[in-house]
Design a protein around this motif. Structure first.
Motif, PDB file in Angstrom:
ATOM      1  N   GLU A 130     -57.394  69.067  75.163  1.00 12.36           N
ATOM      2  CA  GLU A 130     -57.488  70.446  75.614  1.00 12.36           C
ATOM      3  C   GLU A 130     -56.257  70.938  76.344  1.00 12.36           C
ATOM      4  O   GLU A 130     -56.022  72.119  76.406  1.00 12.36           O
ATOM      5  N   GLU A 131     -55.489  70.061  76.942  1.00 10.83           N
ATOM      6  CA  GLU A 131     -54.334  70.510  77.702  1.00 10.83           C
ATOM      7  C   GLU A 131     -53.081  69.826  77.183  1.00 10.83           C
ATOM      8  O   GLU A 131     -53.062  68.622  76.978  1.00 10.83           O
ATOM      9  N   PRO A 177     -48.285  73.983  73.602  1.00  6.24           N
ATOM     10  CA  PRO A 177     -49.687  74.315  73.339  1.00  6.24           C
ATOM     11  C   PRO A 177     -50.516  73.040  73.166  1.00  6.24           C
ATOM     12  O   PRO A 177     -50.015  72.020  72.694  1.00  6.24           O
ATOM     13  N   SER A 178     -51.769  73.110  73.541  1.00  8.99           N
ATOM     14  CA  SER A 178     -52.659  71.959  73.411  1.00  8.99           C
ATOM     15  C   SER A 178     -53.001  71.734  71.944  1.00  8.99           C
ATOM     16  O   SER A 178     -52.778  72.604  71.088  1.00  8.99           O
ATOM     17  N   GLU A 206     -55.363  74.428  70.835  1.00 10.95           N
ATOM     18  CA  GLU A 206     -54.703  75.713  70.555  1.00 10.95           C
ATOM     19  C   GLU A 206     -53.982  75.675  69.215  1.00 10.95           C
ATOM     20  O   GLU A 206     -54.018  76.643  68.457  1.00 10.95           O
ATOM     21  N   ARG A 207     -53.316  74.552  68.934  1.00  6.86           N
ATOM     22  CA  ARG A 207     -52.607  74.439  67.657  1.00  6.86           C
ATOM     23  C   ARG A 207     -53.593  74.431  66.485  1.00  6.86           C
ATOM     24  O   ARG A 207     -53.352  75.072  65.465  1.00  6.86           O
ATOM     25  N   ARG A 256     -56.630  75.731  66.447  1.00  6.31           N
ATOM     26  CA  ARG A 256     -57.213  77.081  66.333  1.00  6.31           C
ATOM     27  C   ARG A 256     -56.232  78.038  65.647  1.00  6.31           C
ATOM     28  O   ARG A 256     -56.622  78.802  64.761  1.00  6.31           O
ATOM     29  N   ALA A 257     -54.958  77.981  66.026  1.00 12.49           N
ATOM     30  CA  ALA A 257     -53.951  78.857  65.406  1.00 12.49           C
ATOM     31  C   ALA A 257     -53.804  78.531  63.915  1.00 12.49           C
ATOM     32  O   ALA A 257     -53.713  79.434  63.081  1.00 12.49           O
TER      33      ALA A 257
END
Length: 185
Positions: free
Chosen positions: A39-40, A46-47, A50-51, A53-54
């Motif tokens: 998550e972090e 970016p976590s 995040e990667r 999800r993107a």
């Protein structure tokens, strides 16, 4: 009194099989150790979540673009492919991406190709539309299947809620691939 023979079982994955595989993926994710390692990220990067999800958002936008290309080339497929495209738009939105709500009009440009038939720079070169509707549907199905497989692998690397979303969207993509190929038989 005898009973009639059972009906012929259709080929391909069954709805129960798809749901069971998604449920298994969710259970595996729910039973993870709960550490926050994915998550972090490190300072400024970016976590993993995040990667992922993107990437999922970009992939969803890409599949919407593929649907748009096919619909522009073959407007007669709108009734069959339109609802699947609408679901792909919702998937993109679930990952935080904005995708066009409506597909491009199937008008023909002066060059003789349907408007919107050329993929955007973010779409892969393999997004060119085949000559027949059957081949176009098969190409869409292959793209949906590949994307579902990629998402199923990615869900193992992300925390709870995102993993559940990826599992759900991967299952929907597998169902889309099945629906796209089943009608052509």
């Amino acid at each position: 009194m005898s009973y009639p023979p059972p009906p012929r079982v259709p080929s391909g994955p069954r709805r129960r099989s798809l749901l069971a595989s998604v449920a298994g993926g969710v259970l595996l994710t729910a039973c993870s150790d709960g550490d926050k390692s994915g998550e972090e990220g490190t300072a400024g990067s970016p976590s993993v979540a995040e990667r992922v999800r993107a990437r999922a958002a970009r992939d969803s936008r890409g599949i919407v673009e593929r649907y748009d290309v096919v619909l522009a080339a073959f407007p007669t497929l709108a009734e069959r492919v339109g609802p699947l495209r609408a679901e792909a738009v919702r998937h993109a939105e679930a990952f935080g991406e904005t995708a066009p709500k409506t597909s491009p009009s199937p008008s023909v440009s002066p060059s003789g190709t349907p408007d919107g038939a050329s993929p955007s720079p973010s779409a892969s070169p393999s997004a060119a539309v085949p000559a027949t509707e059957k081949d176009a549907l098969a190409q869409l199905a292959a793209a949906e299947r590949a994307l579902a497989d990629r998402r199923a692998k990615a869900l193992l690397d992300v925390p709870g809620e995102l993993a559940r979303l990826l599992a759900s969207v991967a299952a929907a993509g597998a169902a889309h691939a099945y629906l796209l190929t089943e009608g052509s038989r």
